[in-house]
Write a protein that holds these residues in place. Structure first.
Motif, PDB file in Angstrom:
ATOM      1  N   HIS A  50       0.838  -1.145  -0.053  1.00  0.00           N
ATOM      2  CA  HIS A  50      -0.008   0.074   0.075  1.00  0.00           C
ATOM      3  C   HIS A  50       0.839   1.472   0.058  1.00  0.00           C
ATOM      4  CE1 HIS A  50      -3.605  -2.205   0.754  1.00  0.00           C
ATOM      5  NE2 HIS A  50      -3.082  -3.045   1.623  1.00  0.00           N
ATOM      6  N   LEU A  51       0.313   2.188  -0.730  1.00  0.00           N
ATOM      7  CA  LEU A  51       0.856   3.675  -0.510  1.00  0.00           C
ATOM      8  C   LEU A  51       0.777   4.155   0.801  1.00  0.00           C
ATOM      9  CD1 LEU A  51       2.042   6.377  -1.704  1.00  0.00           C
ATOM     10  CD2 LEU A  51      -0.209   6.790  -2.419  1.00  0.00           C
ATOM     11  N   VAL A  52       1.918   4.657   1.507  1.00  0.00           N
ATOM     12  CA  VAL A  52       2.007   5.360   2.699  1.00  0.00           C
ATOM     13  C   VAL A  52       2.505   6.782   2.437  1.00  0.00           C
ATOM     14  CG1 VAL A  52       2.872   5.511   5.206  1.00  0.00           C
ATOM     15  CG2 VAL A  52       2.530   3.345   3.773  1.00  0.00           C
ATOM     16  N   GLY A  53       1.438   7.455   2.680  1.00  0.00           N
ATOM     17  CA  GLY A  53       2.064   9.193   2.349  1.00  0.00           C
ATOM     18  C   GLY A  53       3.062   9.685   2.957  1.00  0.00           C
ATOM     19  N   LYS A  54       3.731  10.758   2.492  1.00  0.00           N
ATOM     20  CA  LYS A  54       4.813  11.209   3.072  1.00  0.00           C
ATOM     21  C   LYS A  54       4.458  11.686   4.371  1.00  0.00           C
ATOM     22  CE  LYS A  54       7.593  12.311  -0.850  1.00  0.00           C
ATOM     23  NZ  LYS A  54       8.319  13.157  -1.701  1.00  0.00           N
ATOM     24  N   ASP A  55       3.247  12.612   4.333  1.00  0.00           N
ATOM     25  CA  ASP A  55       2.719  13.287   5.615  1.00  0.00           C
ATOM     26  C   ASP A  55       2.281  12.188   6.748  1.00  0.00           C
ATOM     27  OD1 ASP A  55       2.747  15.651   4.395  1.00  0.00           O
ATOM     28  OD2 ASP A  55       0.816  16.019   4.025  1.00  0.00           O
ATOM     29  N   GLU A  56       1.986  11.251   6.321  1.00  0.00           N
ATOM     30  CA  GLU A  56       1.568  10.301   7.416  1.00  0.00           C
ATOM     31  C   GLU A  56       2.860   9.722   8.205  1.00  0.00           C
ATOM     32  OE1 GLU A  56      -0.646   6.108   8.238  1.00  0.00           O
ATOM     33  OE2 GLU A  56      -1.004   6.950   6.264  1.00  0.00           O
ATOM     34  N   ILE A  57       3.762   9.441   7.195  1.00  0.00           N
ATOM     35  CA  ILE A  57       5.121   8.976   7.630  1.00  0.00           C
ATOM     36  C   ILE A  57       5.715   9.785   8.654  1.00  0.00           C
ATOM     37  CG2 ILE A  57       7.472   8.146   7.157  1.00  0.00           C
ATOM     38  CD1 ILE A  57       6.228   7.038   4.436  1.00  0.00           C
ATOM     39  N   MET A  58       5.736  11.350   8.201  1.00  0.00           N
ATOM     40  CA  MET A  58       6.514  12.164   8.925  1.00  0.00           C
ATOM     41  C   MET A  58       5.646  12.236  10.398  1.00  0.00           C
ATOM     42  SD  MET A  58       8.786  13.637   7.305  1.00  0.00           S
ATOM     43  CE  MET A  58       8.974  15.332   7.770  1.00  0.00           C
ATOM     44  N   ASP A  59       4.168  12.353  10.412  1.00  0.00           N
ATOM     45  CA  ASP A  59       3.418  12.208  11.769  1.00  0.00           C
ATOM     46  C   ASP A  59       3.789  11.226  12.561  1.00  0.00           C
ATOM     47  OD1 ASP A  59       2.454  14.621  10.756  1.00  0.00           O
ATOM     48  OD2 ASP A  59       0.351  13.852  10.192  1.00  0.00           O
TER      49      ASP A  59
END
Length: 527
Positions: A50-59
């Motif tokens: 699955h795609l994991v968004g950059k913002d989610e990873i950062m958060d």
């Protein structure tokens, strides 16, 4: 290229081990990876395909500090180097969107969600063939029933902290807060969420704060059946919001820990081919029933079978060591030093591979306390609390340590702290017994009777509590009830004797001479 199981993902000649929180090569050696880079890799592995968004990873990974996207880029570079030749093809970059670990060369792309409202059908779903993780849960944003927008930060804080704290439960998979908050303010169907997010449980609730009172309702739902597994209400006088938030979250997390273990054990009983984690949860459920030779033998068998299936299962290894600690602590053997030594060896082996395992530190502390290294044992329990502030049992063991130091008057305050964090804990009967021992050691015999009685009322399946209860009763002159308590203890542990209790005493104290005197008056066999 990449193959996954519930507990590990193989990428070329590397293994992402989600149980031991390590990246290893095929020989089993740890591949060095900095903590933030590991956290990124773990998140991508949990969401493999699955795609994991950059913002989610950062958060998720840098929630405690402000950093630029350069930190993420650097972590991704570290991961690729650590993965070796398989790193670049397995770890995909989707420009301006995020990253993805590819499963069997077939990425499962999720739609881009725009706007403030998100339909459940638009949430990325795992493939139907993907097994549902054990003890998988999403904490939905709690509802603010008071309607005061100023309280939203507190209500959201409860949700976020609970998400973090539940992730500490052994064997758990908790959906990240970013995904959970897409459901804020919306009516949801637990079964649909279970299908879309591939989770077994949904936790939802509400918070209402009036002028003088605070009320929180929570309920846990099984996504397969739609039935309620557990529900609880907290109602108390309003206090400092942050202090109250910490206490409520700790109580919820500890209660849910026990409830989820029971639910997972029930599922495992219905499984025709239980895996290692199924067996682990069944063993934990046995431990929670009490400290008797029968229950501990059943639990030991479950953990041995779990380790036979998965020798690297850290949780099963820690739980197996707990059996030895329990057998020795409860004097269920003529020579407790054998079990203490076995437990210490196993726990040190676990901590070599998982140095941040809270329960391993706590249990090692319990061993050290009862083998004449009390101060070192208390330090281990304090380390466990630094790693998991909700680990109420560590406070209980610190109380035991104070008793072993001959400071019986200090035991109760530590148990009170354990009770504040987990007032319905499955281990509460042990904590009450520790206070009783403290009271008995300072000759507060009537108070000791009350605490031992409470211990037995919470769980009658603990022989040692019956013998201590009998001792206290005899010392206050109630010999008839004392002898009845002794018989109840012997029914659970027929081999208990005063001689066994005196073998390698855990503490040198004149108070223990009174213990032996009370046991003789209560009719405990001399041996």
């Amino acid at each position: 290229m990449l193959k996954s199981s519930q507990h590990s993902i193989v990428i070329g000649d590397r293994v992402v081990d989600l149980v031991r929180d390590t990246l290893r090569d095929r020989a089993g050696d740890i591949v060095p990876l900095r903590p933030r880079a590991w956290a990124v890799l773990r998140l991508l592995a949990i969401r493999a395909g699955h795609l994991v968004g950059k913002d989610e990873i950062m958060d998720e990974v840098w929630s405690d500090c402000e950093v630029t996207e350069d930190s993420l880029v650097q972590a991704i570079g570290d991961i690729r180097r650590a993965l070796g030749d398989a790193g670049r093809p397995a770890l995909k970059t989707l420009p301006r969107r995020g990253y993805m670990l590819v499963v069997d060369d077939k990425p499962i792309d999720a739609p881009v969600v725009s706007g403030s409202t998100v339909e459940i059908s638009e949430i990325e779903a795992r493939p139907a063939s993907s097994p549902m993780p054990h003890l998988s849960i999403i904490v939905l944003p709690f509802a603010n029933l008071g309607g005061d927008p100023a309280q939203d930060y507190f209500v959201d804080g409860v949700t976020e902290c609970l998400t973090t704290d539940l992730s500490r439960i052994a064997g758990s998979f908790v959906v990240g807060r970013n995904t959970a908050f897409t459901f804020k303010g919306r009516a949801v169907d637990a079964r649909q969420i279970g299908r879309d997010l591939n989770v077994r449980y949904v936790l939802e609730g509400s918070v209402q704060r009036g002028a003088n009172r605070f009320r929180l309702n929570a309920q846990l739902t099984d996504t397969e059946t739609g039935g309620h597994v557990w529900a609880e209400r907290f109602d108390k006088a309003a206090a400092d919001l942050l202090d109250m938030q910490d206490e409520i979250v700790a109580r919820l997390a500890n209660t849910l820990n026990a409830e989820l273990i029971k639910a997972e054990a029930r599922r495992a009983e219905r499984s025709p081919r239980p895996d290692a984690m199924d067996l682990y949860f069944q063993g934990r459920a046995c431990i929670n029933k009490g400290v008797t030779p029968v229950f501990l033998a059943q639990a030991r068998d479950f953990f041995a079978r779990a380790l036979a299936l998965d020798p690297g299962n850290v949780e099963a290894a820690v739980a197996a060591a707990q059996i030895d600690v329990s057998v020795a602590s409860a004097f269920l053997t003529d020579d407790p030093s054998v079990q203490f030594e076995a437990a210490e060896t196993a726990l040190n082996r676990v901590l070599l591979h998982a140095p941040s395992h809270p329960r391993a530190h706590m249990l090692l502390g319990a061993v050290q306390m009862q083998t004449r290294r009390v101060l070192s044992g208390i330090a281990e329990c304090r380390q466990a609390l630094l790693l998991d502030p909700n680990l109420a049992d560590a406070h209980g063991f610190i109380g035991l340590g104070k008793f072993l130091l001959g400071r019986g008057e200090e035991v109760e305050e530590h148990v009170r702290e354990a009770l504040r964090l987990s007032p319905h804990d499955t281990r509460i009967y042990l904590w009450y017994m520790f206070v009783g021992l403290g009271k008995l050691s300072i000759a507060a015999d009537s108070e000791a009777v009350d605490w031992f009685r409470r211990s037995i009322e919470c769980n009658r399946n603990h022989a040692l509590a019956h013998f201590h209860f009998a001792t206290a009763l005899a010392l206050v002159g109630d010999v008839q009830e004392a002898r009845a308590a002794t018989l109840a203890g012997l029914a659970l542990d027929p081999g208990f004797t005063i001689r066994r209790y005196r073998t390698k005493p855990r503490v040198d104290s004149p108070a223990h001479l009174r213990f032996y005197e009370g046991m003789r008056l209560a009719g405990v066999p001399e041996g």
